[in-house]
Scaffold this active site. Structure first.
Site, PDB file in Angstrom:
ATOM      1  N   ASP A   7       0.872  -1.164   0.000  1.00 47.87           N
ATOM      2  CA  ASP A   7       0.000   0.000   0.000  1.00 47.87           C
ATOM      3  C   ASP A   7       0.916   1.222   0.000  1.00 47.87           C
ATOM      4  OD1 ASP A   7      -3.150   0.619   1.731  1.00 47.87           O
ATOM      5  OD2 ASP A   7      -2.120   1.696   0.112  1.00 47.87           O
TER       6      ASP A   7
HETATM    7  C1  GLC Z   1      -4.532   4.027  -0.240  1.00 46.93           C
HETATM    8  C2  GLC Z   1      -5.383   2.816   0.017  1.00 46.93           C
HETATM    9  C3  GLC Z   1      -5.313   1.774  -1.054  1.00 46.93           C
HETATM   10  C4  GLC Z   1      -5.216   2.446  -2.408  1.00 46.93           C
HETATM   11  C5  GLC Z   1      -3.897   3.173  -2.466  1.00 46.93           C
HETATM   12  C6  GLC Z   1      -3.750   3.950  -3.784  1.00 46.93           C
HETATM   13  O1  GLC Z   1      -3.754   4.335   0.870  1.00 46.93           O
HETATM   14  O2  GLC Z   1      -5.198   2.175   1.283  1.00 46.93           O
HETATM   15  O3  GLC Z   1      -6.501   0.962  -0.959  1.00 46.93           O
HETATM   16  O4  GLC Z   1      -5.298   1.494  -3.456  1.00 46.93           O
HETATM   17  O5  GLC Z   1      -3.712   4.059  -1.383  1.00 46.93           O
HETATM   18  O6  GLC Z   1      -4.685   4.973  -3.844  1.00 46.93           O
END
Ligand code: GLC
Length: 731
Positions: free
Chosen positions: A281
């Site tokens: 993440d």
């Molecule tokens: C965020 C979310 C994740 C998402 C990523 C990109 O922090 O936790 O679900 O895909 O960043 O936006």
């Protein structure tokens, strides 16, 4: 004697074999070129090994991370970009959010994940996955960061709308259907957030979060982890063949998820046989060497740092190698995981996906969004057949609430900018027809709203909550969270007092408190319905379609009835440690085991007709543990409707092993005409009767009597059976 091959046939066959081997590599029509790793007759493992060998160490390091430091969601941009290695023809890799639509310019806003789960319909889950993948691909993406499969441990979770609810079985079935369909559409899915990412954190008195997802350590015992928080990830890997997994921000039993070797290697790869790649993440990688050695393979966005983490940017990785905190072997293993999956998925052997959204069949996707929104709408209450509305018999209709005019969705990485949106107010007005006097009031003045409702043949109050990634709701009432002017609970009370035929349409991220439920005629839960919100809500209100939804999460009568309520160690955590001490008793498991009456139970949802479940049959599987459960579903009402028979199994408990009274192990959504009956069969495999044995560290079936319950919700059981296993008897 069998028919002999003629000598001519033997010569021809031999010629074909020789020709094949003599032709050398089988070049793909795609963009790979004529490098040795482009030979499609080789295995994905072999092709990855050849390419890793040809890459310089620096080029391999460069493939560990994305390299565009901006994620705006604007048209023409991607949530993640890895630019590849042009020298060797390694193409760029493009990644995008998300579970509810493509966060890249405008897109179709599909019903939120929780609405999809509420449909209890695997076919619609596939449609949702396919359509989002088609839009992701039409915008030039190779990977979509979806589905979110985290269990709704607390309905306060800011991302409740992104979840498939509180039950692992429903979540697994929905997730697998979604992943298979998305990947069949040519886009790699990315199941997230692995694992136990069940809260954003509670807003503290300042701007700090208590139990923040970035720092909280989820302490989950082994059995609870395996039975509640992992099965849907396991199914995504084993059944969905998911191409990638997103490791979560939080810690799990100590180590951060993205450097948790137990999670990323022992469970994911060794226990489950995962062959894809693990990506972090955004900003979730912590230490280069620890992460790579634990099983992290790729960080699409190495430009944020929430608590002193080491990102996988080349200069940071090279410094870690120079300092002996990581090795080139660690790098090569990670890059091999990524490239292997890209070869296996055909990424090298096809042309790039052009960013050309004219390829998107928007009308078809809007119809899909509407169908799913209708199928996910749950009729919670319908006193004296308040619904459906009969336009032909209406003279006047009040539509109350500013939310009736708004596109409702959750905030954060799943917030979609829709190509189009029809508001409930507009669609209800259209559906009512010119013969009905539709009067609207935005509900900001309670007395005025009550006046607007008074005297109308019916009053429809549309109210929404406020939920977003990044912070949990402070409480479960409609008005909790980002205050938005009116007091929605009081608005409902005032309108209901003015009009006995008051219908409440909820557009919420998940369960909310409904203190006024006994004082209104009907309640529809439409969740965050997406682009076709208006049409779906109007068609259900006027009975053009039966509300097909059933609750994927329990609606409590009181917030203190929740399993995580009243103990800050359980939620939001103390000193950044959150203890899942409720164990396996999540959601309805808790309410059932504690004998707590909910406002509306898991699996609940009314139809405009009525069904009976009859002639339960339970047949033991031959040779092994399992059973076939059959039941006849009869439409006993006066119109067509959607039935959702559900199968629950009560496993025998034992000393030191609490078992909830029932667990969902089968369901089906079926449309039946008036008077129609259909025999439905559910196959329960060995896992349906298994618990996780923490001594043997594996799934086990205990001797005992297993209660089989078939019903129309977890509390509305029509038929009961029993199955004795492992030499036990049912007495
Ligand atoms: C965020 C979310 C994740 C998402 C990523 C990109 O922090 O936790 O679900 O895909 O960043 O936006």
């Amino acid at each position: 004697m069998g028919r002999r091959l003629s000598s001519v046939a033997v010569v021809v066959l031999l010629g074909l074999v020789l020709a094949g081997s003599a032709a050398g590599p089988a070049w793909a029509a795609g963009r790979c070129g004529d490098h040795p790793w482009c030979d499609t007759s080789l295995s994905a493992d072999r092709r990855a090994a050849l390419l890793v060998e040809a890459l310089t160490p620096a080029e391999r390091i460069g493939l560990l991370a994305g390299d565009v430091p901006a994620i705006s969601g604007a048209a023409g941009t991607h949530t993640g970009t890895e630019s590849g290695v042009p020298r060797l023809g390694v193409p760029p890799l493009y990644l995008t959010d998300g579970p509810i639509g493509v966060r890249q310019g405008q897109a179709t806003a599909f019903p939120a994940s929780i609405a999809l789960a509420a449909s209890f319909d695997r076919g619609l889950a596939a449609e949702h996955g396919r359509a989002i993948a088609e839009e992701a691909r039409a915008k030039g993406n190779d990977v979509v960061y979806a589905p979110t499969v985290n269990i709704l441990r607390t309905p306060l979770w800011g991302r409740a709308f992104e979840s498939f609810g509180e039950d692992p079985y429903l979540t697994a079935r929905t997730g697998v259907a979604w992943i298979r369909a998305a990947q069949r559409a040519g886009v790699m899915a990315n199941v997230k957030h692995f694992a136990a990412n069940n809260q954003e954190g509670e807003q503290g008195p300042g701007d700090e979060l208590i139990g923040s997802r970035y720092t909280v350590d989820a302490r989950v015992d082994e059995r609870t982890l395996r039975e509640i928080y992992l099965p849907h990830f396991e199914a995504a890997v084993k059944e969905g063949r998911v191409a990638s997994v997103m490791c979560a921000y939080n810690k799990l039993n100590g180590p951060h998820a993205c450097e948790n070797r137990t999670l990323l290697t022992r469970i994911l790869r060794q226990d489950w046989g995962f062959k894809g790649f693990v990506l972090a993440d955004y900003g979730a990688s912590k230490h280069v060497g620890t992460g790579l050695r634990a099983g992290l393979d790729f960080e699409p966005f190495p430009y944020v740092d929430f608590d002193g983490g080491e990102n996988l940017r080349p200069e940071i990785v090279s410094a870690a190698i120079a300092a002996g905190r990581a090795s080139q072997a660690d790098v090569d293993r990670a890059v091999t995981h990524l490239l292997r999956e890209l070869f296996a998925f055909g990424f090298f052997d096809r042309a790039a996906y052009p960013d050309d959204e004219s390829q998107i069949d928007r009308p078809a996707h809007l119809r899909t969004a509407e169908e799913i929104a209708e199928a996910g709408t749950v009729l919670l209450r319908n006193r004296s057949r308040t619904l459906p509305l009969a336009a032909g018999r209406l003279r006047s209709l009040a539509v109350i609430g500013a939310d009736a005019d708004r596109n409702i969705n959750g905030g954060g990485s799943s917030n979609i900018n829709p190509y189009s949106f029809t508001s409930p107010r507009a669609a209800i007005t259209t559906r009512a027809g010119s013969g009905v006097d539709v009067r609207f009031d935005d509900g900001t003045d309670l007395a005025r709203a009550a006046d607007a409702a008074r005297g109308a043949d019916a009053a429809v109050v549309v109210v929404a909550d406020a939920a977003t990634e990044g912070v949990d709701k402070p409480c479960l009432g409609l008005d909790c969270g980002a205050q938005r002017g009116v007091q929605r609970d009081r608005l409902i009370e005032r309108v209901a007092a003015a009009n006995r035929r008051t219908i409440v349409v909820l557009e919420t991220a998940g369960p909310v408190l409904t203190p006024w439920r006994q004082r209104v005629g009907a309640i529809l839960e439409a969740w965050y319905p997406g682009s076709a919100a208006g049409e779906a809500i109007a068609r259900v209100l006027f009975g053009d379609v039966d509300p097909g939804g059933r609750l994927p999460a329990t609606f409590p009568r009181r917030e203190r009835d929740l399993p995580t309520a009243g103990d800050r160690r359980r939620y939001p955590g103390v000193n950044e440690v959150v203890r899942y001490s409720e164990g396996v008793l999540v959601g309805y498991r808790w309410f059932d085991e504690r004998g707590i009456r909910p406002a509306y139970p898991f699996g609940h949802g009314l139809s405009y007709t009525r069904f009976a479940l009859r002639n339960l049959g339970v047949r033991r599987a031959r040779g092994g543990v399992g059973a076939t459960v059959s039941v006849t579903v009869v439409n006993r009402g006066s119109r067509a409707g959607t039935a959702v028979p559900q199968v629950y199994v009560g496993l025998p408990g034992a000393r030191g092993r609490v078992q909830p009274p029932r667990q969902l192990k089968g369901y089906q959504s079926l449309d039946l005409r008036r008077g129609q009956a259909r025999r439905v069969t559910f196959r329960l495999d060995r896992r349906a009767f298994s618990y996780w044995d923490t001594r043997r560290h594996r799934w086990e079936v205990a001797p005992g009597c297993y209660r089989i319950q078939v019903g129309q919700s977890s509390r509305d059981i029509d038929a009961r059976g029993a199955l004795a296993l492992r030499g036990a008897s049912c007495g």
